[in-house]
Design an enzyme around this catalytic site. Structure first.
Site, PDB file in Angstrom:
ATOM      1  N   SER A 153       0.836  -1.198   0.000  1.00  0.00           N
ATOM      2  CA  SER A 153       0.000   0.000   0.000  1.00  0.00           C
ATOM      3  C   SER A 153       0.877   1.257   0.000  1.00  0.00           C
ATOM      4  O   SER A 153       1.666   1.461  -0.915  1.00  0.00           O
ATOM      5  CB  SER A 153      -0.944  -0.038   1.208  1.00  0.00           C
ATOM      6  N   ASP A 218     -10.296  -4.780  -4.413  1.00  0.00           N
ATOM      7  CA  ASP A 218      -9.695  -3.828  -3.464  1.00  0.00           C
ATOM      8  C   ASP A 218     -10.545  -2.565  -3.410  1.00  0.00           C
ATOM      9  O   ASP A 218     -10.668  -1.843  -4.405  1.00  0.00           O
ATOM     10  CB  ASP A 218      -8.272  -3.486  -3.904  1.00  0.00           C
ATOM     11  N   HIS A 247      -8.091  -5.245   0.249  1.00  0.00           N
ATOM     12  CA  HIS A 247      -6.874  -4.464   0.448  1.00  0.00           C
ATOM     13  C   HIS A 247      -5.994  -5.024   1.561  1.00  0.00           C
ATOM     14  O   HIS A 247      -4.773  -4.872   1.507  1.00  0.00           O
ATOM     15  CB  HIS A 247      -7.247  -3.009   0.781  1.00  0.00           C
TER      16      HIS A 247
END
Length: 380
Positions: A153, A218, A247
């Site tokens: 991320s 996601d 995610h």
């Protein structure tokens, strides 16, 4: 205005757990140890396989890092986590990755996360990962050739920041990576000056194999980010699009660890020759002209040559000079070839200036050049 928007973007980008899930305490021998905040139980593994480190960054902050050792490791994984986790939450995952991938693993908390001091910001995360990489080099002797960077991320930002500076890096893994900070919030196609984590620009500078992992469902970072990073990578590895993955749950899918193991295994077995063949086309090397190849620039001989190429023997049996005078030239105290013998193996040059000191160590491949280069002399 740009600085204000960038500051607001940073506010939305970082969510450190509060309170932190672990604390740092000191043993009697001044060695730092990590304990869980909830129950004060130490984060422990096998004896001597976990180092808790306190590192100083160029921003003036002191960050916490965990180094997990695997005795069978050939590579080291530098893990940059997401924006809403700290080392205490990721410790169990680190243990699994260390064992399944057979790597040494270095994880760290950004400034303002966990027990690290300072405040989280884009520039601080860059300083944080640079401090960790310097520690790997100086304390553990890890070179970039034996290092794989892993960014999850927001962690894809510092990961690509460092990867763009290391041309001989072994590999990069982008787990739910982002194209840029603002592109997560709004679907802009251009890069604005006040944007943060401009990975869309840095991914093009990465020269090593790059694995992209992303979930198709996601809800935080759209799949378009992972697909864009994969398409722009110079040396893109086969991507992993986890069907139904979100995610924060990709590690739960069997294909995640299976695909990651295959990538790490291929990075272990990749040869230096293969890596150089991929890097060489990206280097800007000066072109050599024919004149430079024929006549070296360092030549000082008025004949236009700097070494002598001998003539081949007239018969296969003639392996050495047939006269006694020539045999003297092969003694250790001989420095000048005997040009007066005129035997079938050695040919006398037409100019008197061609006299090069020679010794038996130079007699290789039928060439009497100390530089071991065979160039036809124009005076023969």
């Amino acid at each position: 205005m740009g600085c204000l928007v960038s500051h607001l973007a940073a506010k939305f980008a970082f969510f450190p757990p509060s309170p932190p899930t672990y604390q740092i305490k000191t043993r009697g021998d001044s060695t730092p140890v990590a304990v869980y905040t909830s129950n004060s139980i130490p984060l422990t593994v096998e004896e001597g396989s976990l180092d808790v480190l306190l590192l100083d960054t160029k921003s003036g902050n002191k960050i916490v890092a965990f180094y997990l050792k695997n005795p069978y490791a050939r590579l080291t994984l530098l893990y940059s986590h997401g924006n809403a986790a700290d080392l205490g939450q990721l410790f169990d995952l680190f243990l699994q990755l260390k064992a399944n991938l057979r790597v040494n693993l270095m994880g760290y908390d950004y400034s303002g996360y966990g027990a690290s001091t300072g405040k989280p910001s884009e520039s601080n995360t860059y300083a944080d990962i640079e401090a960790v990489y310097e520690c790997l080099q100086t304390e553990y002797g890890v070179s970039q050739e034996d290092l794989v960077l892993y960014g999850q991320s927001v962690g894809s930002g510092p990961t690509l920041h460092l990867a763009a500076k290391l041309p001989r890096l072994r590999g990069v893994v982008l787990h739910s990576g982002i194209l840029s900070g603002l592109r997560v919030v709004c679907h802009v196609k251009c890069t604005l000056c006040f944007d943060i984590y401009k990975n869309v620009n840095k991914i093009r500078k990465v020269k090593c194999p790059t694995l992209v992992i992303h979930g198709t469902e996601d809800e935080v970072v759209n799949l378009l980010h992972g697909n864009g990073l994969w398409k722009m990578a110079k040396d893109a590895y086969e991507p992993l699009w986890i069907k139904g993955g979100g995610h924060c749950n990709l590690e739960l899918y069997p294909e995640y660890i299976r695909h990651l193991c295959r990538f790490i295994h291929e990075m272990e077995t990749i040869t230096t020759k293969t890596r150089l063949s991929k890097i060489k086309p990206t280097l800007r090397l000066p072109k050599k002209s024919k004149s430079n190849r024929d006549t070296p620039s360092s030549c000082t001989n008025p004949c236009g040559c700097c070494c002598i190429k001998t003539r081949q023997a007239e018969c296969l049996k003639c392996r050495k000079p047939p006269c006694l005078k020539c045999s003297d030239c092969f003694k250790a105290n001989c420095c000048i070839l005997n040009w007066k013998c005129g035997c079938c193996l050695w040919r006398k040059p037409t100019c008197s200036d061609v006299k090069l000191p020679k010794c038996p160590a130079c007699l290789r491949c039928g060439c009497f050049a100390c530089s071991r280069n065979c160039i036809n002399c124009s005076c023969w």
